[in-house]
Write a protein that holds these residues in place. Structure first.
Motif, short mmCIF file in Angstrom:
data_model
loop_
_atom_site.label_atom_id
_atom_site.label_comp_id
_atom_site.label_asym_id
_atom_site.label_seq_id
_atom_site.Cartn_x
_atom_site.Cartn_y
_atom_site.Cartn_z
N GLU A 123 34.74 17.03 7.09
CA GLU A 123 34.78 15.65 6.99
C GLU A 123 33.66 14.81 6.26
O GLU A 123 32.60 15.56 6.30
CB GLU A 123 34.63 15.26 8.57
N THR A 124 34.20 14.03 5.50
CA THR A 124 32.98 13.00 4.66
C THR A 124 32.73 12.01 5.32
O THR A 124 33.45 11.54 6.40
CB THR A 124 33.88 12.88 3.26
N ASN A 125 31.83 11.42 5.18
CA ASN A 125 31.59 10.05 5.67
C ASN A 125 30.58 9.09 4.72
O ASN A 125 29.91 9.72 3.77
CB ASN A 125 30.59 10.11 7.09
N LEU A 126 31.08 7.80 4.75
CA LEU A 126 30.32 6.82 3.83
C LEU A 126 28.82 6.46 4.35
O LEU A 126 28.75 6.07 5.55
CB LEU A 126 31.22 5.57 3.83
N ILE A 127 27.75 6.66 3.55
CA ILE A 127 26.57 6.52 3.94
C ILE A 127 26.28 5.06 3.02
O ILE A 127 26.07 5.04 1.97
CB ILE A 127 25.57 7.45 3.53
#
Lengths: 340, 340
Positions: A329-333
């Protein structure tokens, strides 16, 4: 377990050379389809197992994992290596790293060197040149010899093996969607040339989200950068000639270059221009303003790749050969380079 | 050339065990000085050459260079590897990289693994723990077996081998001198704990220049940071409690952290505070303001280390064993974080 048939026995039985059997099992185009299919069917019927080199390797475990990556001066690859190291250490494995320097030949040479008794298996990310050539015989060879390979990030669907990726297309979609949700519409894309698999996927994600929002694609806003040397020039051209309100960059180097060039022209970040980048590295964290990034979770990717490889290395029952593709999973920082 | 004497012959001649000969030649403290000197003198007299393992290695060249570095998520080490790769490729050598993760045990395990037929020689930078323990038997062992070692950056004078360094003390002296020349006097030093050789040398350079200018050393301005985790806290304390007008940081991570913390407190860079950092990496180049740095020339260091190793590997006449220490020149790259 049935007794294993050897290459030699198959060759004798089918009245072909050993080399023909070996190449047929590697799906070599040098061999006619007829012969290939015959050899493959025979090998399957007689439960053909990895050849002698592989067998001797199986018995003589090195407890070492070989990593081949395109380059080392790249924070993402360094974090993946850290993740691999963590799991390897926990499981009593050593790690050896070789660099392809984006060269097909170097990738082949490194694989040959490491496959020659130095490692039990490979964790790899393909070089640009390999992706361009679409020549994967070196990988096929070690896989056929019974050495497992796990590909990460830059993969190819033409290779049957375990893979660890992020959903690059979805991540680009979501990041661009985030920009659109802030009311931004003139979004430029700084990407790589299309033969780099992840660059292509990220470009697709960007195109899809524009389409879904009914925003017309402006080809002038899609900047394909071949190498970092021409990065400044191309981005400068974009900023000079196009009116844009946001940038999605497929790596943080493109992003920080755009950010600095924009600021030098008096463009305010994020008031006049928002910037989002792939890969959460040290540049994004320490630049001023800090850059909103898509975290690729390099550590997690490395850990997962090492787990998959070690699991396969320690498989008792060799029948269980369903290859898996794990999606990290990626996530937006969210940081200072985008409007809050 | 004279016929080479073997360990066994020396042992027989001197009426001691083979192990005693081997350990004496490695200068092992387990052996009495008397015996050691006797064995060494005898070995020298009879032109004793590397033992059998080494001889077999000599005959079976791998054309591979083993690199062992403390960590990979570090731009400086990555650039050194790039430099080594360049020269290795030019000369037809492969490169294998292993990480010690700053652990003595991992360094020993990696050396053993690579020395076991995978490489012809080593290029290394010592782990923190190895420098703290001052235990170099693993290096001594491979050197005694006839495998050359080139140390770079983090070295020890206790190991007789080729070395590549920068003059850390001089570089720190000159960088601090540059700050003093701008009229700055309250100069803080952000450094590592003293057992890291380069941290110690840089601290010495800083102390010497203050002394030469008659500036009193204020111990409160010397911040020794054990690990990057406590970096923020310690720098914050410094900025809160001390009145300073400049900072010299032994790495760019300390520098950018100081720069960001200072700016968050409304301290203007470079008007109120000048910052100079060791190692010209990507953070310094891309931070805003950009940071004035001492370039360690990682590429040059790597190239020089590879040249020295390959030269030694290809030496015909083994008599020529004068070890060299090459000093790579540093230079100050002046950017926005210091007054012009």
């Amino acid at each position: 377990m049935r007794r294993k048939v050897t290459l030699k026995q198959i060759a004798k039985e089918l009245d072909v050379s050993i080399s023909t059997v070996s190449k047929s099992l590697r799906d070599s185009p040098e061999i006619s389809e007829d012969t290939r299919l015959k050899v493959q069917a025979f090998a399957k019927l007689y439960n053909y197992k990895p050849n002698n080199i592989a067998l001797s390797l199986k018995n003589k475990k090195t407890k070492t994992i070989g990593i081949i990556i395109p380059e080392i001066v790249h924070h993402f690859f360094a974090t993946v290596i850290s993740g691999i190291e963590q799991v390897a250490n926990e499981c009593g494995y050593n790690v050896i790293v070789c660099l392809s320097d984006e060269s097909f030949d170097k990738e082949v040479i490194n694989m040959e060197m490491l496959a020659n008794g130095s490692t039990d298996g490979f964790i790899m990310s393909l070089s640009k040149e390999t992706q361009q050539k679409k020549d994967f015989h070196h990988l096929q060879e070690v896989i056929n010899q019974g050495m497992p390979v796990v590909l990460f990030d830059r993969i190819s669907n033409d290779i049957l093996c375990d893979k660890v990726i992020i959903d690059d297309q979805l991540a680009a979609y979501e990041a661009t969607n985030f920009l659109i949700s802030k009311g931004l519409k003139k979004i430029a894309l700084l990407t790589t040339v299309d033969y780099v698999s992840v660059g292509k996927l990220r470009t697709d994600g960007y195109l899809n989200v524009l389409h879904d929002h009914g925003i017309e694609v402006d080809e002038n806003l899609i900047i394909r950068i071949e190498d970092t040397e021409h990065c400044d020039e191309k981005i400068n051209e974009l900023l000079e000639n196009q009116s844009i309100d946001a940038i999605l960059a497929v790596n943080e180097l493109f992003a920080v270059t755009a950010l600095k060039l924009a600021m030098s022209k008096g463009i305010k970040i994020p008031e006049d221009l928002s910037v989002v980048a792939f890969t959460d590295g040290i540049i994004s964290k320490y630049s001023t303003p800090t850059i909103t990034t898509i975290s690729q979770n390099g550590i997690k990717m490395g850990r997962k790749a090492a787990e998959m490889l070690i699991k396969r290395l320690e498989l008792e029952d060799e029948e269980d050969e369903h290859y898996k593709t794990e999606i990290i999973e990626t996530n937006l920082i969210i940081r200072e380079s985008t409007k809050s």
